[in-house]
Every structure is written in C-alpha cells, then in structure tokens.
Design a protein around this motif. Sequence first.
Motif, PDB file in Angstrom:
ATOM      1  N   ARG A  77       0.826  -1.219   0.000  1.00 44.59           N
ATOM      2  CA  ARG A  77       0.000   0.000   0.000  1.00 44.59           C
ATOM      3  C   ARG A  77       0.856   1.263   0.000  1.00 44.59           C
ATOM      4  NH1 ARG A  77      -3.750   1.562   4.918  1.00 44.59           N
ATOM      5  NH2 ARG A  77      -1.830   2.608   5.478  1.00 44.59           N
ATOM      6  N   ASP A  78       1.931   1.245   0.807  1.00 45.52           N
ATOM      7  CA  ASP A  78       2.796   2.424   0.894  1.00 45.52           C
ATOM      8  C   ASP A  78       3.507   2.723  -0.428  1.00 45.52           C
ATOM      9  OD1 ASP A  78       2.038   2.726   3.527  1.00 45.52           O
ATOM     10  OD2 ASP A  78       3.895   1.882   4.357  1.00 45.52           O
ATOM     11  N   ARG A  79       3.700   1.685  -1.243  1.00 49.07           N
ATOM     12  CA  ARG A  79       4.347   1.867  -2.554  1.00 49.07           C
ATOM     13  C   ARG A  79       3.333   2.248  -3.628  1.00 49.07           C
ATOM     14  NH1 ARG A  79       7.546  -3.633  -1.901  1.00 49.07           N
ATOM     15  NH2 ARG A  79       9.179  -2.941  -0.501  1.00 49.07           N
ATOM     16  N   GLY A  80       2.072   2.441  -3.229  1.00 48.13           N
ATOM     17  CA  GLY A  80       1.052   2.852  -4.177  1.00 48.13           C
ATOM     18  C   GLY A  80       0.218   1.715  -4.720  1.00 48.13           C
ATOM     19  N   GLY A  81       0.485   0.489  -4.255  1.00 47.18           N
ATOM     20  CA  GLY A  81      -0.272  -0.671  -4.721  1.00 47.18           C
ATOM     21  C   GLY A  81      -1.635  -0.742  -4.055  1.00 47.18           C
ATOM     22  N   ALA A  82      -2.448  -1.645  -4.550  1.00 43.35           N
ATOM     23  CA  ALA A  82      -3.793  -1.854  -4.006  1.00 43.35           C
ATOM     24  C   ALA A  82      -3.930  -3.332  -3.609  1.00 43.35           C
ATOM     25  CB  ALA A  82      -4.849  -1.472  -5.039  1.00 43.35           C
ATOM     26  N   PRO A  83      -3.563  -3.661  -2.369  1.00 44.43           N
ATOM     27  CA  PRO A  83      -3.601  -5.060  -1.932  1.00 44.43           C
ATOM     28  C   PRO A  83      -4.983  -5.534  -1.486  1.00 44.43           C
ATOM     29  CG  PRO A  83      -2.774  -3.694  -0.162  1.00 44.43           C
ATOM     30  CD  PRO A  83      -2.989  -2.785  -1.350  1.00 44.43           C
ATOM     31  N   CYS A  84      -6.015  -4.820  -1.859  1.00 45.74           N
ATOM     32  CA  CYS A  84      -7.365  -5.085  -1.343  1.00 45.74           C
ATOM     33  C   CYS A  84      -7.849  -6.500  -1.617  1.00 45.74           C
ATOM     34  CB  CYS A  84      -8.350  -4.062  -1.903  1.00 45.74           C
ATOM     35  SG  CYS A  84      -7.877  -2.366  -1.497  1.00 45.74           S
ATOM     36  N   ARG A  85      -7.671  -6.989  -2.833  1.00 42.63           N
ATOM     37  CA  ARG A  85      -8.135  -8.344  -3.156  1.00 42.63           C
ATOM     38  C   ARG A  85      -7.358  -9.372  -2.332  1.00 42.63           C
ATOM     39  NH1 ARG A  85     -11.602  -8.017  -7.419  1.00 42.63           N
ATOM     40  NH2 ARG A  85     -11.334  -6.241  -8.804  1.00 42.63           N
ATOM     41  N   ARG A  86      -6.082  -9.143  -2.160  1.00 42.04           N
ATOM     42  CA  ARG A  86      -5.259 -10.045  -1.349  1.00 42.04           C
ATOM     43  C   ARG A  86      -5.731 -10.027   0.106  1.00 42.04           C
ATOM     44  NH1 ARG A  86      -1.297 -13.048  -0.074  1.00 42.04           N
ATOM     45  NH2 ARG A  86       0.547 -12.524   1.100  1.00 42.04           N
ATOM     46  N   VAL A  87      -6.023  -8.848   0.622  1.00 40.72           N
ATOM     47  CA  VAL A  87      -6.497  -8.717   2.000  1.00 40.72           C
ATOM     48  C   VAL A  87      -7.828  -9.452   2.168  1.00 40.72           C
ATOM     49  CG1 VAL A  87      -7.286  -7.083   3.761  1.00 40.72           C
ATOM     50  CG2 VAL A  87      -5.244  -6.568   2.420  1.00 40.72           C
ATOM     51  N   LEU A  88      -8.720  -9.285   1.217  1.00 39.50           N
ATOM     52  CA  LEU A  88     -10.007  -9.986   1.265  1.00 39.50           C
ATOM     53  C   LEU A  88      -9.791 -11.496   1.248  1.00 39.50           C
ATOM     54  CD1 LEU A  88     -13.089 -10.201   1.185  1.00 39.50           C
ATOM     55  CD2 LEU A  88     -12.944  -9.891  -1.307  1.00 39.50           C
ATOM     56  N   GLY A  89      -8.929 -11.967   0.377  1.00 40.19           N
ATOM     57  CA  GLY A  89      -8.641 -13.399   0.302  1.00 40.19           C
ATOM     58  C   GLY A  89      -8.067 -13.928   1.606  1.00 40.19           C
ATOM     59  N   MET A  90      -7.179 -13.159   2.211  1.00 35.99           N
ATOM     60  CA  MET A  90      -6.577 -13.567   3.484  1.00 35.99           C
ATOM     61  C   MET A  90      -7.630 -13.648   4.578  1.00 35.99           C
ATOM     62  SD  MET A  90      -3.117 -11.273   3.239  1.00 35.99           S
ATOM     63  CE  MET A  90      -2.206 -11.920   4.628  1.00 35.99           C
ATOM     64  N   LEU A  91      -8.519 -12.653   4.614  1.00 42.52           N
ATOM     65  CA  LEU A  91      -9.564 -12.661   5.638  1.00 42.52           C
ATOM     66  C   LEU A  91     -10.530 -13.823   5.414  1.00 42.52           C
ATOM     67  CD1 LEU A  91     -10.639 -11.359   8.184  1.00 42.52           C
ATOM     68  CD2 LEU A  91     -12.073  -9.901   6.751  1.00 42.52           C
ATOM     69  N   GLN A  92     -10.829 -14.125   4.150  1.00 37.49           N
ATOM     70  CA  GLN A  92     -11.703 -15.261   3.854  1.00 37.49           C
ATOM     71  C   GLN A  92     -11.065 -16.560   4.346  1.00 37.49           C
ATOM     72  OE1 GLN A  92     -14.992 -15.300   2.317  1.00 37.49           O
ATOM     73  NE2 GLN A  92     -14.783 -17.249   3.380  1.00 37.49           N
ATOM     74  N   GLU A  93      -9.757 -16.712   4.148  1.00 39.07           N
ATOM     75  CA  GLU A  93      -9.050 -17.907   4.638  1.00 39.07           C
ATOM     76  C   GLU A  93      -9.135 -17.984   6.160  1.00 39.07           C
ATOM     77  OE1 GLU A  93      -5.031 -17.818   3.191  1.00 39.07           O
ATOM     78  OE2 GLU A  93      -5.660 -18.008   1.092  1.00 39.07           O
ATOM     79  N   LYS A  94      -8.990 -16.852   6.826  1.00 36.87           N
ATOM     80  CA  LYS A  94      -9.060 -16.820   8.286  1.00 36.87           C
ATOM     81  C   LYS A  94     -10.470 -17.173   8.769  1.00 36.87           C
ATOM     82  CE  LYS A  94      -5.287 -13.540   8.525  1.00 36.87           C
ATOM     83  NZ  LYS A  94      -4.295 -14.562   8.749  1.00 36.87           N
ATOM     84  N   LEU A  95     -11.472 -16.696   8.051  1.00 39.48           N
ATOM     85  CA  LEU A  95     -12.853 -17.026   8.400  1.00 39.48           C
ATOM     86  C   LEU A  95     -13.118 -18.515   8.200  1.00 39.48           C
ATOM     87  CD1 LEU A  95     -15.683 -16.162   9.287  1.00 39.48           C
ATOM     88  CD2 LEU A  95     -16.147 -15.575   6.887  1.00 39.48           C
ATOM     89  N   ASP A  96     -12.636 -19.060   7.090  1.00 43.93           N
ATOM     90  CA  ASP A  96     -12.803 -20.503   6.836  1.00 43.93           C
ATOM     91  C   ASP A  96     -12.129 -21.318   7.940  1.00 43.93           C
ATOM     92  OD1 ASP A  96     -14.131 -19.789   4.511  1.00 43.93           O
ATOM     93  OD2 ASP A  96     -12.451 -20.262   3.180  1.00 43.93           O
ATOM     94  N   ALA A  97     -10.932 -20.918   8.328  1.00 36.36           N
ATOM     95  CA  ALA A  97     -10.206 -21.616   9.399  1.00 36.36           C
ATOM     96  C   ALA A  97     -10.959 -21.488  10.724  1.00 36.36           C
ATOM     97  CB  ALA A  97      -8.790 -21.061   9.528  1.00 36.36           C
ATOM     98  N   LEU A  98     -11.578 -20.340  10.948  1.00 39.42           N
ATOM     99  CA  LEU A  98     -12.354 -20.138  12.166  1.00 39.42           C
ATOM    100  C   LEU A  98     -13.559 -21.071  12.195  1.00 39.42           C
ATOM    101  CD1 LEU A  98     -12.873 -18.579  14.795  1.00 39.42           C
ATOM    102  CD2 LEU A  98     -14.088 -16.873  13.427  1.00 39.42           C
ATOM    103  N   HIS A  99     -14.256 -21.180  11.079  1.00 41.70           N
ATOM    104  CA  HIS A  99     -15.391 -22.111  11.000  1.00 41.70           C
ATOM    105  C   HIS A  99     -14.930 -23.535  11.313  1.00 41.70           C
ATOM    106  CE1 HIS A  99     -18.567 -19.457   9.686  1.00 41.70           C
ATOM    107  NE2 HIS A  99     -17.839 -19.015   8.680  1.00 41.70           N
TER     108      HIS A  99
END
Length: 158
Positions: A77-99
Amino acid sequence: MTEKPRAFRSGELARAVGISTDALRHYERLGVLPTAPRTASGYRMYPPDSLERVKTVRHALQLGFTLPELAEILRIRDRGGAPCRRVLGMLQEKLDALHERIAELQQTQKYMEAMVSEWRSRIAQSRSGEKAFLLHSLSAAPVPATAIREPLRRKKRK
C-alpha cells in the motif's frame, strides 16, 4: 488558517492507542510502521497518520492477521499498490479456518461432556476417599473425532 496536525512522540502515540512503546518499536522493526524520524535529541516522532495506522493494525490483529502479513500488505500500500483483493482473500481464509476450528471445538465439547458424565458416574459409584482412576480411564477411552489441541491456550508467536 488551519492548524497542521502535529507528530507524536513514542509515549504519546503508545498511550493514544493503548500499547507499549516497545510494541511501537517492534512494529517499526517489522515494517508495520515506517521508520520514525528522530529529533536532534533522539526522540522518535511519528507522523500524525501513525495514530490511524496503529489503530488499523490493532483491529487487524484481532481479526487474526499477523504482524508479518500486515507489514507485507502495508508495504504494498505504501508503494502505491492496491492489496485489497489479497487482504479480502486472506480474511476469507481466516474465516474458513475459524469455522473449521469452531466445528472442532464443538466436537471437543461433546467429547468432554460425555467424559464429565462418565466421570460423575464413576465418582458416584466410588466410596468417599477411594480412587476413581479418572485420568487413567482416558487411556481406554475412544479418541475424539478431532484431536484435542489444548483449545484453551493461544499459540505462541514466533
């Protein structure tokens, strides 16, 4: 004329977000916080946007993100990138692991409830002061469908 937001000293920022100055330095070492410029006397001076950044990090940690993951995301993000899709994917993995973990815990709960029931029966059938061999009975008990992984303890961070 509008007043320019001022920078924070380590102690001020730490108090504002409810963490230690050691935690701030740790965040800085990992790259979660950019290296803070120093005053002539050596004090770290964090830019005004550091307050919001540390609050965001604290919330992300509660969702299960790790500091190295956050450092990587924030670097992009600090370099001007948009990691949003990656962040969403990571959170989805964490939610799946939580389930998955919740399902394991529910199975463990049922197993423990059955053991409590059995042990109550053993205690009721034994005389006062007589050993009921409760822990010993575990070696003969069926192993639960999911391995009990000390569910009440947090994993140590590396």
